[in-house]
Design a protein around this motif. Structure first.
Motif, PDB file in Angstrom:
ATOM      1  N   GLY A  46       0.977  -1.305  -0.071  1.00  0.00           N
ATOM      2  CA  GLY A  46      -0.163  -0.056   0.046  1.00  0.00           C
ATOM      3  C   GLY A  46       0.812   1.245  -0.091  1.00  0.00           C
ATOM      4  N   PHE A  47       1.936   1.225   0.908  1.00  0.00           N
ATOM      5  CA  PHE A  47       2.805   2.402   0.896  1.00  0.00           C
ATOM      6  C   PHE A  47       3.484   2.720  -0.252  1.00  0.00           C
ATOM      7  N   ALA A  48       3.874   1.445  -0.928  1.00  0.00           N
ATOM      8  CA  ALA A  48       4.525   1.537  -2.124  1.00  0.00           C
ATOM      9  C   ALA A  48       3.735   2.168  -3.483  1.00  0.00           C
ATOM     10  N   TYR A  49       2.404   1.816  -3.164  1.00  0.00           N
ATOM     11  CA  TYR A  49       1.415   2.170  -4.234  1.00  0.00           C
ATOM     12  C   TYR A  49       1.408   3.885  -4.393  1.00  0.00           C
ATOM     13  N   VAL A  50       1.324   4.226  -2.797  1.00  0.00           N
ATOM     14  CA  VAL A  50       1.184   5.568  -2.843  1.00  0.00           C
ATOM     15  C   VAL A  50       2.402   6.404  -3.345  1.00  0.00           C
ATOM     16  N   TRP A  94       4.536   5.458  -5.327  1.00  0.00           N
ATOM     17  CA  TRP A  94       4.525   5.489  -6.777  1.00  0.00           C
ATOM     18  C   TRP A  94       3.760   6.401  -7.467  1.00  0.00           C
ATOM     19  N   GLN A  95       2.529   6.484  -6.746  1.00  0.00           N
ATOM     20  CA  GLN A  95       1.496   7.594  -7.536  1.00  0.00           C
ATOM     21  C   GLN A  95       2.251   8.867  -7.350  1.00  0.00           C
ATOM     22  N   HIS A  96       2.932   9.194  -6.104  1.00  0.00           N
ATOM     23  CA  HIS A  96       3.690  10.411  -5.718  1.00  0.00           C
ATOM     24  C   HIS A  96       4.618  10.596  -6.760  1.00  0.00           C
ATOM     25  N   ALA A  97       5.326   9.614  -7.128  1.00  0.00           N
ATOM     26  CA  ALA A  97       6.421   9.720  -8.181  1.00  0.00           C
ATOM     27  C   ALA A  97       5.873  10.066  -9.337  1.00  0.00           C
ATOM     28  N   TRP A 141      10.960  10.690  -6.613  1.00  0.00           N
ATOM     29  CA  TRP A 141      10.651   9.784  -5.382  1.00  0.00           C
ATOM     30  C   TRP A 141      10.752  10.508  -4.287  1.00  0.00           C
ATOM     31  N   SER A 142       9.939  10.363  -3.161  1.00  0.00           N
ATOM     32  CA  SER A 142       9.824  10.944  -1.952  1.00  0.00           C
ATOM     33  C   SER A 142       9.301   9.756  -0.830  1.00  0.00           C
ATOM     34  N   PHE A 143       9.921   9.786   0.199  1.00  0.00           N
ATOM     35  CA  PHE A 143       8.919   8.952   1.293  1.00  0.00           C
ATOM     36  C   PHE A 143       8.689   9.686   2.510  1.00  0.00           C
ATOM     37  N   ASP A 144       8.702  11.031   2.180  1.00  0.00           N
ATOM     38  CA  ASP A 144       8.165  11.796   3.289  1.00  0.00           C
ATOM     39  C   ASP A 144       6.742  11.815   3.510  1.00  0.00           C
ATOM     40  N   MET A 145       6.743  11.499   4.847  1.00  0.00           N
ATOM     41  CA  MET A 145       5.315  11.042   5.326  1.00  0.00           C
ATOM     42  C   MET A 145       4.213  12.002   4.782  1.00  0.00           C
ATOM     43  N   ALA A 146       4.452  13.428   5.417  1.00  0.00           N
ATOM     44  CA  ALA A 146       3.709  14.639   4.857  1.00  0.00           C
ATOM     45  C   ALA A 146       3.348  14.736   3.410  1.00  0.00           C
ATOM     46  N   ALA A 147       4.207  14.697   2.590  1.00  0.00           N
ATOM     47  CA  ALA A 147       4.200  14.639   1.119  1.00  0.00           C
ATOM     48  C   ALA A 147       3.386  13.822   0.649  1.00  0.00           C
TER      49      ALA A 147
END
Lengths: 761, 554
Positions: B175-179, B181-184, B190-196
Motif C-alpha cells: 500500500g505504501f509503495a503504491y502511494v 509510486w503515485q507520488h513519483a 521519489w519521496s518517502f516523506d510522510m507529509a508529502a
C-alpha cells in the motif's frame, strides 16, 4: 390544556447560577482526606481503631461543612469548580466543546441530599467503630477506606455539576458497594454477591452512559447549569405544555428512558433489583448506609435532578411509576416470606424504593424525596438494630431462632429503636413514614396517568403488606418468651465458614419448626454462649437515630403550605417543576405544584379537563388518604400480631406464640402451600435470570471460544500450512531446468502487471 | 537530537551488555533504560506543547537521495506521548524481570533494549521507509524474547507471531509503495516523506483510496489486533515472558492503532468514511466476542490477553468515529491501555514467579496470603474495567462518546448541536457499550477467583527462595509508577487531552472537510425535519444503509 402561572417562575427563577465559595469543596474533600489517611494507616499497618476515628472526624467535618453550606447557600444555585477534568473543543459553535469539570453544583436538592448523607455517614461510622472491632488489625482499615471512599463518591454523585461527575460518583459508589459487600472475602457467597451487585449495576450504568451521551448530542452540554438553561430544553418544555408533545424529537424523549435504566440499576428496581438482597452479605453498617439509606436512593436523585428532561418524554415517568409500584409489591411479597431479618429489611428497602420511584414519577417529587429522607433515618435505624442483634447473637438472623429480646437485659435500646423503626416503616399514624408514604399514595389518585389510581390501590395494599412483614419481625424477635440460639460466628465475622442457616435451604416440612429442644440457651451445645448486648457507641447511635426518625415527622409541619420542609427545599430546584401528565390526550400540562394549599383553585381549573384531579371512592385523596392508609397499616399490624404475636398480647386475643419457632402462621402457611414457599424462594426470579441470561451467555462464550480456536485460528493455521502444501505440489517444478524457471518468472511478472493495471485503471 | 539519543542510548547499552559479564547485564539495562527516561523527560520539557500538531525536534540525515530517502525524525505531540509511554515502560520491564530471568540474561536484556529503540524509532520516524523498517524490526527482538524466554509452547507462538504480523505488514508495504509510486508519477521525483505522501494520497480517487486503506489495514489490523485477525495475540501473550507481554500489550499493539491514526486516517479520508461502518462492526465484534471468550478462560494471562483484543476494539471504534472526541479518546486509550494492561501482566508475572501456574483452578483467594499484591490487582482491574477516576474510563468513555456523536444526526444547532459528521452513531455506541458490562463480568470473575474466596495454592507449593510471600520493595516500586499514572490520568487527564487536541483536530479535519452538508451524507434522525411525525429508528437506519451503498459508489 392547563398552564400554571408558576411555570414561568419555576423555569426562570431556579436558574440564576452563581459561584459558590471555595470552602464548599470541603464537603467532598474531607471524605477524600479520610481515604488518604486511612490508606496511609494501611501502609503503615496501624492495628488500632485509629482509622475509625479519622473517618468519623472527617465525615463529621464534612457534615458541618454541609450545614454551613445549607445556611449560607440555601435557596441559591451555585457552582464551584475544583479543577478542569475533561475539556476538548473542535470548533467554536454551540455543542462543539466537550467539557466536564471536576466541579460541584450546589442547590437545595443537593444540600438536602448531602445533609442526610454526611449526617448518617458520620453516625454509622461511629456505630461501625464498635461493630467492626473484631477486625481491628485485619480488615478494619480496609473497611474504613472503602467507607470514606463511598462518602466521597456519593458527594460526587449528588454534588457533581455535570453528568460525567454524576457518572463518576455513580460508578464510584458501585465500586465501594462491591468492595464492602465482598468485605468478608473468604466467604464465596459474599464474593458472589459483590460480583453480582457490580455487574447488575453495570447494566444500569450502560443505560445511564447512553443517556448521558444522548444528552450531549441533543443539548451540546453536560453541565447542569447550561442544560437546564438551554433554549432547546425550554423549547421542548414549552412544546409539551402547549400540547405539542409530538414536536419533541424522539431521541430527546429517549434520554429519560435511558437515564431511567440507570436509575433502576442503582436503586434496585425491577428488573435490576436482584443484587440488593444479596448485598446483605456485607457488614451491617454498610447495609444500613449504602444499601438502605444513601446509595440506593441515587436513582431517585437522578430523576429528581433531571426532572425537566423526564418531563419532555411521554413515557418515561409513567413507566417509572408502573415499575416502581410493581417493584414495591413484588419485594413486599418476597419480604413477607423470608426468615432472615436482614433480608426482610433488604426486601423492604427495595419495596420502599419502589414507593419513592412511584412518588417522583407520579409528579409528587416532594413526596418521593420526603420519603427518601424519612426512609433514610428509619431504615438505617432498622438495619443497625438488626446489626446489633446479629452482633450480639453471633450472626444469628433467623427470626425463628430469636425471641423476647425486649425482656433481655441490655437490649432495651435496641428494642425501642426497632419498635420506632417498625412503626415508621409500617406507616403507623403520626410517624414520619406515615406522612411521607401518604403523600405519594395520595398523588397517585390525583395525577392522571395510565392506570395511576390502580397503582394507588396497589400501593395501599402494599402498605398493608409492609406493616405485616415489619411487625412480623418485631413480634417474633422482640416479644414473647426469651429464647435464642446463637449463630455460627463465634469468633468475630472474618471467619472462613459462612453462615448458611436459614437462607431458603430449609425444606418446607420443617420450615418454622426447628425442634424446640434446640432452642433455649440452657439446653445443650451452647452452654458457653452468652449474647453480648451492644455497648455505648452502638446504643448512642441507635438512640440518636430513633430521635431523628421521630423528628423527621416534624418536617411535614414546617411550611405546610409547601408540603413541608422538603417541599420548601425543592421549590428552588429543577425537581420543583411539577407537571401533570394527561397521557390519554397524549399531552402534558402543568398543574399547580402546591396542590394542597391551592387545592380549590386547582380543582376548579381542572374541571375543564377530564379526570384531571382524581378521587378515591369519591373523596378528595389529599384529605382522606390519612385515614385510608392508616386502616391498611393497622390491619397489617393486627394480622402480624394475630399470626406472630406472643401469648398474652391484648389479653390473649391476638397472639398465642409461646416459643420462638412456632406460631399461628405455620398453619396458614401450610394451608396456602406452595405460595409461601415460592415467595420464600423469591419467586425464583434469580433462577429465571440464571436460566434466561447467565446460562445462555455462558454457552455463547464457550461457543465463541470454540469458534475462535477451531475456525478463526484454524483458518489461519490452514493458511500457514498452505505454503508447505504448495511446496509439495510444486516440487516437480524445481527441476533445475532453467527454461522452466524463466517461464514461471515471466508468468509471475505477468500476473503482477495484470493486477497493477487492474488496480490503477 | 534528543530523539536520536532516545534511539541510540538503548542500542549502546545493548552493546555494553554484550561485552560485559553476565552478572552486570541487568544493571546495565536498568541504567540504560533509566537514562532513557531522563532524556525522555528532556524531550517532554523541550517540546513546544502549544504547537503540538507541528513536527518538532527534527533530525534529517540524507540516506539515499536518488530515491528520496531520508533518515527523518520528528515528533508531534501524539508521537511524543507514545514515546513517553514506551520509555516509561522500559525500566519497569527491566526491573520487573530481575528475578524472573535467570538464564541467558545478556541475550534477554540486550534484545529488550533493542526492542525499545525500534519502538521509539517507529513513533518518531517521519520517513515512510524508516517507519516501515522500524515497524518490521520490532518483530525480531520480540521473536527472540518469546522463542527463548517463553513458556512451554513458545516456539509455535513466536513463529506464529512473526509470520502472521509479517505477512500483514508486507501487504501494508505494498500500500505504501503504491502511494509512493503515485507520488513519483505525479511529481516526477521519489519521496518517502510522510507529509508529502499524505497529500498525494488524499488526491487519489475514492476507489484508489479504498485500495490504500485495505492494504494498510491488512498490516495494521493484524497488529492491533482487530477481529478476525487476532488469534496470534492470545498465544503470543500467554507464551511470552512477563516483560515481553508488558511491551507487547503496552506498546507493540499500539503500533497498529498508531499506524491507523498516522496513515489510514490522513491518507485515505474518503475511504475511511466509506469503510468506517465495516471497521466499526469488526471492532464491535471484537469487543463483545473477545470479551465473552475472556470469561471462559482458566489461564489468567490468556484472559488478560483476550481482554486486549476487546479493549483495543474501543480504540479502533474511536478512530473510525473520525471526530475530535473519538480520535482523542483513541489516542488516550493507547496510553491508558499501556498502563493498566501492562500493569496487569506484571501482576500476573509476579504471581507466576511464586506459584509457577497461571491457572485459576490451582490458585485462588490470594487476598489473605498476599494483601499488597491483591490491593494492586484490584486497583488495576478497576482501571481496566473503566472505573471513573482511573485512566480506563477517560479514554473508553471518549471513544464511545465519539462513536455516538458520529452521525447519523442532523448536526444542526438547535436540534443536535453535539453531533458530528461521521458514519457510525448511537447504535454502534450502544452495542459497543455492552463491552463495558462484559468487561465487568470477566474481570470481576477473574478477581473473584484469584483474589477473593478461600485460599488455595498449588499442591506442593514451596515459598520462593528469593521472593517474599507478598510483594518485595522492588516489585512495589515497579508497580507504583503505573498505579500513580492510572490515578493521575483518571483524575486529571486535561494536560494530555489539551496536548493532543491540535494534531487530532488536524487529522480529523481531513475527514470532516468531506462534509458537504448534502443530505446524502448527513443523516436525518429527528422529528423536527419530518413535519410532526416521529422519524423512527428503523427509518433512520434504512436511510443510513441506503447511504452506505451510495457512498461506495462515489
Amino acid at each position: 390544556m392547563l398552564i400554571s402561572p408558576t411555570l414561568a417562575a419555576a423555569a426562570d427563577g431556579a436558574h440564576a447560577v452563581g459561584s459558590a465559595p471555595g470552602w464548599v469543596l470541603l464537603i467532598p474533600m474531607l471524605p477524600m482526606l479520610a481515604v488518604v489517611l486511612n490508606t496511609l494507616a494501611a501502609v503503615f499497618r496501624v492495628r488500632t481503631k485509629l482509622p475509625a476515628w479519622t473517618t468519623i472526624a472527617c465525615l463529621a467535618g464534612s457534615f458541618v461543612a454541609t450545614l454551613f453550606a445549607f445556611m449560607a447557600l440555601s435557596g441559591q444555585t451555585s457552582v464551584v469548580t475544583a479543577w478542569s477534568w475533561f475539556d476538548l473543543s473542535w470548533g467554536t459553535g454551540q455543542g462543539q466543546r466537550f467539557v466536564a469539570d471536576f466541579g460541584f453544583y450546589i442547590d437545595n436538592l443537593t444540600l438536602l441530599w448531602m445533609l442526610f448523607v454526611t449526617g448518617l455517614a458520620t453516625l454509622i461510622a461511629v456505630y461501625a467503630s464498635e461493630y467492626m472491632e473484631h477486625d481491628v488489625g485485619k480488615g478494619y482499615t480496609r473497611f474504613f477506606v472503602a467507607f470514606a471512599l463511598f462518602v466521597f463518591s456519593m458527594t460526587c454523585l449528588v454534588m457533581g455539576d455535570n453528568m460525567l461527575m454524576l457518572y463518576l460518583g455513580w460508578e464510584g459508589v458501585g465500586l465501594c458497594s462491591y468492595l464492602l459487600i465482598g468485605y468478608f472475602y473468604k466467604k464465596p457467597s459474599a464474593v458472589a454477591a459483590a460480583k453480582k451487585a457490580f455487574i447488575v449495576n453495570r447494566i444500569g450504568d450502560l443505560g445511564l452512559a447512553i443517556g448521558v451521551m444522548l444528552t450531549f448530542v441533543h443539548f451540546g452540554t453536560l453541565e447542569y447549569a447550561q442544560l437546564f438553561q438551554s433554549e432547546q430544553l425550554q423549547g421542548y418544555i414549552a412544546a409539551v405544555q402547549e400540547g405539542r408533545a409530538g414536536d419533541v424529537p424522539l431521541m430527546a424523549q429517549l434520554i429519560a428512558v435511558f437515564l431511567m435504566i440507570g436509575a433502576f440499576g442503582k436503586s434496585a428496581q425491577f428488573p435490576l433489583y436482584v443484587w440488593l438482597p444479596d448485598a446483605m452479605e456485607g457488614p451491617t453498617p454498610v447495609s444500613a448506609l449504602i444499601h438502605a439509606a444513601t446509595m440506593v436512593t441515587a436513582g431517585v436523585y437522578l430523576i429528581a435532578r433531571m426532572l425537566p428532561v423526564f418531563l419532555v418524554s411521554e413515557w418515561a415517568l409513567p413507566v417509572v411509576a408502573w415499575v416502581g409500584t410493581f417493584t414495591a409489591l413484588l419485594a413486599a411479597t418476597i419480604g413477607m416470606a423470608q426468615f432472615d431479618i436482614k433480608r426482610i429489611m433488604a426486601y423492604s428497602t427495595v419495596s420502599q424504593l419502589g414507593y419513592m420511584f412511584a412518588g417522583v414519577a407520579m409528579l409528587s417529587s416532594v413526596g418521593g424525596v420526603y420519603h427518601v429522607v424519612t426512609h433514610a433515618f428509619f431504615k438505617a435505624l432498622l438495619f443497625l438494630c438488626c446489626g446489633a442483634v446479629m452482633h450480639g447473637f453471633a450472626g444469628q438472623l433467623d427470626l425463628r431462632k430469636l425471641s423476647g429480646l425486649w425482656h433481655m437485659k441490655g437490649w432495651r435500646v435496641v428494642s425501642v429503636g426497632m419498635l420506632i423503626g417498625c412503626l415508621n416503616l409500617a406507616g403507623v399514624p403520626f410517624t414520619a413514614g406515615f406522612f411521607s408514604k401518604d403523600m405519594i399514595i395520595a398523588e397517585a389518585f390525583v395525577t392522571p396517568g395510565y392506570g395511576f389510581s390502580f397503582l394507588g390501590w396497589t400501593l395501599l395494599f402494599t402498605a398493608g403488606l409492609t406493616a405485616y412483614y415489619t411487625f412480623r419481625v418485631f413480634f417474633r424477635v422482640f416479644t414473647g418468651p426469651v429464647q435464642y440460639e446463637p449463630g455460627d460466628e463465634h469468633h468475630g465475622h472474618d471467619n472462613d465458614h459462612g453462615h448458611d442457616h436459614g437462607h431458603g435451604d430449609h425444606a418446607h416440612d420443617d420450615h418454622g419448626h426447628p425442634s424446640s429442644e434446640s432452642l433455649g440457651h440452657q439446653d445443650h451445645g451452647h452452654d458457653h454462649f452468652h449474647p453480648h448486648p451492644p455497648r455505648f457507641a452502638i446504643n448512642f447511635v441507635l438512640a440518636t437515630l430513633s430521635v431523628l426518625a421521630i423528628l423527621a415527622a416534624g418536617l411535614y409541619f414546617v411550611t405546610p403550605e409547601k408540603h413541608g420542609w422538603v417541599g420548601s427545599m425543592l421549590e428552588s430546584t429543577t425537581a420543583h417543576n411539577v407537571y401533570t401528565a394527561d397521557h390519554s390526550a397524549a399531552a402534558m400540562f402543568l398543574i399547580d405544584e402546591d396542590a394542597h394549599a391551592a387545592h380549590d383553585t386547582h380543582a376548579d381549573a381542572s374541571h375543564g379537563d377530564h379526570a384531571a384531579h382524581g378521587s378515591i371512592l369519591g373523596f378528595d385523596p389529599h384529605k382522606v388518604m390519612y385515614y385510608i392508609s392508616a386502616i391498611f397499616g393497622l390491619t397489617g399490624i393486627g394480622l402480624a400480631a394475630y399470626l406472630h404475636g406472643p401469648k398474652g398480647l391484648v389479653s390473649g386475643f391476638l397472639g398465642n406464640r409461646v416459643e420462638a419457632g412456632r406460631c399461628r402462621m405455620d398453619a396458614v402457611a401450610k394451608a396456602f402451600d406452595p405460595i409461601p414457599r415460592w415467595a420464600e424462594n423469591k419467586w425464583y426470579v434469580d433462577e429465571l435470570y440464571h436460566f434466561l441470561f447467565v446460562r445462555p451467555l455462558w454457552v455463547v462464550a464457550h461457543v465463541f471460544h470454540a469458534i475462535d480456536k477451531l475456525f478463526v485460528d484454524g483458518l489461519v493455521n490452514l493458511f500457514g500450512y498452505l505454503p508447505r502444501l504448495l511446496g509439495r505440489g510444486a516440487q516437480p517444478g524445481q527441476s533445475g531446468v532453467l527454461n522452466g524457471y524463466a517461464l514461471s518468472m515471466a508468468g509471475g511478472v505477468g500476473v503482477i502487471l495484470f493486477i497493477v493495471v487492474l488496480v490503477t485503471l | 537530537m534528543v530523539l536520536l539519543l532516545l534511539i541510540v542510548i538503548p542500542l549502546i547499552c545493548a552493546g555494553l551488555i554484550v561485552f560485559n559479564p553476565r552478572e552486570q547485564a541487568k544493571y546495565i539495562a536498568a541504567g540504560g533504560s533509566l537514562v532513557s527516561v531522563v532524556f525522555g523527560v528532556v524531550a517532554l520539557a523541550g517540546f513546544d506543547w502549544s504547537r503540538g500538531n507541528v513536527d518538532q525536534m527534527l533530525v534529517s540525515i540524507e540516506w539515499a537521495p536518488a530515491l528520496g530517502l531520508n533518515l527523518a525524525l520528528g515528533v508531534d505531540s501524539v508521537s511524543l506521548l507514545l514515546i513517553a509511554l514506551t520509555i516509561l515502560l522500559g525500566p519497569i520491564c527491566v526491573i520487573g524481570s530481575f528475578t524472573a530471568i535467570t538464564e541467558n540474561q545478556k541475550t534477554f536484556y540486550a534484545w529488550l533494549l533493542i526492542l525499545q529503540s525500534a519502538m521509539v524509532g517507529v513513533f518518531c520516524a517521519r520517513d515512510l521507509v524508516l517507519f516501515y523498517i522500524c515497524f518490521e524490526f520490532t518483530l525480531v527482538p520480540m521473536y527472540v524474547l518469546i522463542a527463548m524466554f517463553g513458556s512451554s509452547n513458545r516456539r509455535r507462538a513466536s513463529t506464529k507471531f512473526f509470520l502472521y504480523t509479517f505477512t500483514g505488514s508486507v501487504v501494508a508495504l505494498a500500500g505504501f509503495a503504491y502511494v509512493a509510486w503515485q507520488h513519483a508519477a505525479q511529481t516526477g521525483a521519489w519521496s518517502f516523506d510522510m507529509a508529502a505522501l499524505g497529500e498525494t494520497a488524499r488526491g487519489l480517487t475514492a476507489i484508489q483510496q479504498a485500495w490504500v486503506l485495505l492494504a494498510l489495514m491488512a498490516g495494521f489490523a493484524v497488529k492491533v489486533p482487530l477481529f478476525p485477525v487476532h488469534t496470534w495475540l492470545p498465544l503470543a501473550h500467554t507464551e511470552a515472558p512477563t516483560a515481553g507481554s508488558v511491551i507487547l500489550a503496552g506498546v507493540l499493539l499500539k503500533l497498529g492503532t498508531y499506524g491507523v491514526y498516522k496513515f489510514v486516517l490522513p491518507f485515505a479520508p474518503e475511504a475511511v468514511l466509506n469503510y468506517a461502518p465495516l471497521m466499526a462492526v469488526l471492532a464491535i465484534i471484537g469487543i463483545v466476542y473477545a470479551g465473552l471468550i475472556c470469561w471462559v478462560q482458566t489461564d489468567i494471562k490468556k484472559l488478560v490477553a483476550y481482554s486486549s483484543v476487546s479493549h483495543l476494539g474501543f480504540c479502533m471504534l474511536g478512530l473510525f468515529a473520525v471526530n475530535a472526541v473519538g480520535v482523542s479518546g483513541s489516542v488516550l486509550y493507547m496510553i491508558s491501555h499501556g498502563l493498566s494492561t501492562g500493569a496487569l501482566f506484571l501482576m500476573i508475572g509476579m504471581m507466576y514467579e511464586r506459584y509457577h501456574t497461571r491457572s485459576m483452578k490451582e490458585v485462588s483467594g490470594l487476598g489473605s496470603k498476599m494483601p499488597v499484591w491483591s490491593t494492586f490487582m484490584v486497583f488495576f482491574v478497576m482501571a481496566s474495567v473503566g472505573l471513573p477516576g482511573l485512566n480506563g474510563f477517560v479514554s473508553e468513555i471518549m471513544c464511545l462518546f465519539g462513536t455516538f456523536q458520529s452521525g447519523p444526526w442532523t448536526g444542526e444547532a438547535g436540534i443536535t448541536p453535539g453531533a458530528t459528521f461521521g458514519m457510525l452513531g448511537p447504535v454502534f455506541a450502544a452495542i459497543a457499550g455492552t463491552g463495558m458490562v462484559v468487561a465487568a463480568i470477566y474481570l470481576l470473575y477473574m478477581t473473584g477467583k484469584i483474589v477473593w474466596g478461600p485460599l488455595r495454592e498449588p499442591d506442593g507449593h514451596h515459598h520462593h527462595d528469593v521472593l517474599p510471600t507478598d510483594l518485595s520493595v522492588r516489585e512495589i516500586g515497579v508497580l507504583l509508577p503505573l498505579a500513580a499514572g492510572c490515578l493521575i490520568f483518571g483524575l486529571y487527564p486535561l494536560p494530555l487531552m489539551k496536548a493532543i487536541e491540535a494534531p487530532v483536530n488536524d487529522t480529523v479535519a481531513y475527514v470532516q472537510s468531506l462534509n458537504t452538508g448534502e443530505t446524502g451524507r448527513v443523516m436525518v434522525w429527528t422529528a423536527a425535519h419530518d413535519e410532526g411525525t416521529h422519524t423512527d429508528a428503523a427509518h433512520g437506519e434504512a436511510d443510513h444503509n441506503a447511504d452506505e451503498h451510495s457512498g461506495e459508489g462515489h
